[in-house]
Scaffold this active site. Structure first.
Site, PDB file in Angstrom:
ATOM      1  N   TRP A   1       1.019 -10.421  -0.348  1.00 16.46           N
ATOM      2  CA  TRP A   1       0.428 -10.395   0.992  1.00 16.46           C
ATOM      3  C   TRP A   1      -0.834 -11.238   1.083  1.00 16.46           C
ATOM      4  CZ3 TRP A   1      -2.889  -5.968   3.258  1.00 16.46           C
ATOM      5  CH2 TRP A   1      -3.213  -6.261   4.583  1.00 16.46           C
TER       6      TRP A   1
ATOM      7  N   ASP B   1       5.901  -7.575  -5.341  1.00 13.64           N
ATOM      8  CA  ASP B   1       6.150  -7.142  -3.968  1.00 13.64           C
ATOM      9  C   ASP B   1       5.964  -8.290  -2.980  1.00 13.64           C
ATOM     10  OD1 ASP B   1       6.467  -5.061  -1.869  1.00 13.64           O
ATOM     11  OD2 ASP B   1       4.380  -5.570  -1.430  1.00 13.64           O
TER      12      ASP B   1
ATOM     13  N   TYR C   1       5.167 -12.526   5.240  1.00 18.11           N
ATOM     14  CA  TYR C   1       4.037 -13.120   4.524  1.00 18.11           C
ATOM     15  C   TYR C   1       4.168 -14.639   4.553  1.00 18.11           C
ATOM     16  CZ  TYR C   1       3.369  -8.370   2.624  1.00 18.11           C
ATOM     17  OH  TYR C   1       3.186  -7.025   2.458  1.00 18.11           O
TER      18      TYR C   1
ATOM     19  N   SER D   1       7.347   1.716   4.623  1.00 13.46           N
ATOM     20  CA  SER D   1       5.987   1.223   4.418  1.00 13.46           C
ATOM     21  C   SER D   1       5.138   1.622   5.618  1.00 13.46           C
ATOM     22  CB  SER D   1       5.997  -0.298   4.238  1.00 13.46           C
ATOM     23  OG  SER D   1       4.693  -0.781   4.050  1.00 13.46           O
TER      24      SER D   1
ATOM     25  N   GLN E   1       5.461   3.093   0.817  1.00 11.38           N
ATOM     26  CA  GLN E   1       4.415   2.182   0.380  1.00 11.38           C
ATOM     27  C   GLN E   1       3.269   2.221   1.378  1.00 11.38           C
ATOM     28  OE1 GLN E   1       4.763  -2.223   0.637  1.00 11.38           O
ATOM     29  NE2 GLN E   1       4.605  -2.150  -1.588  1.00 11.38           N
TER      30      GLN E   1
END
Length: 187
Positions: free
Chosen positions: A24, A53, A58, A155, A181
């Site tokens: 990220w 991850d 992103y 998430s 998450q």
């Protein structure tokens, strides 16, 4: 630095490193130089990190492309890869959210960018109040059944929605979400 420890993914058999490397704030938006990213990934991997991850959003897919290219240097069975879907990827009204259409198209595109046949975990990146829970759970179940992902999770979902998804999955013999998450960073 001590030896890396690994934990089970909840009650499930998959083992993930206690520390993961996420894309990220690392790849795409901040670090575009592939050699710098390669060095970051190599150091993490050599330190015992097995969990990498990502998410489709992103850097609009660039983070997945960079990570996918670099992770080709390591044996796939030694990696735990995750990605996510929810946020808009274009102006198209169906290129966002947790509809069956978007989830299946997103995982297919993510696998191509990551240069892999499957991810270990596919996350619903946020809860989508515009899509019925049964559609979300059936779509994620289908993704697991097709082998595109081994497990699915959520998430930053509200606890009540996670409980609803688990209950619906159990009542209908479907794969439930197995991990949540939350937003967390060592920094």
């Amino acid at each position: 630095m001590g030896e890396m420890r690994y934990r089970k993914l909840g009650k499930w058999g998959l083992k993930v490193s206690e520390i993961s490397l996420g894309a990220w704030v690392t790849f795409g938006d901040v670090v575009k130089d592939k050699e710098t990213v390669r060095e970051i990934v190599r150091i993490a991997y050599e330190g015992g990190v097995n969990f990498f991850d990502n998410a489709d959003v992103y850097a609009k897919g660039l983070a997945e492309e960079i990570m996918g290219e670099i992770l080709q240097e390591f044996p796939r069975h030694t990696l735990v890869l995750s990605t996510k879907a929810y946020w808009p990827m274009s102006e198209d009204p169906n290129d966002r959210g947790l509809s069956r259409k978007h989830l299946l198209e997103s995982i297919t595109k993510s696998l191509k960018r990551l240069k892999t046949d499957y991810v270990d975990i596919f996350f619903a990146h946020r809860f989508d109040p515009e899509v019925p829970m049964e559609e979300i759970v059936y779509a994620m179940h289908t993704i697991v059944e097709k082998g595109y992902a081994l497990y699915w999770g959520t998430s930053e979902w509200p606890a009540a929605r996670i409980a609803e998804a688990v209950a619906f999955a159990r009542e209908n013999g479907l794969h439930p979400p197995v991990v949540e998450q939350p937003q967390y960073s060592m920094l």
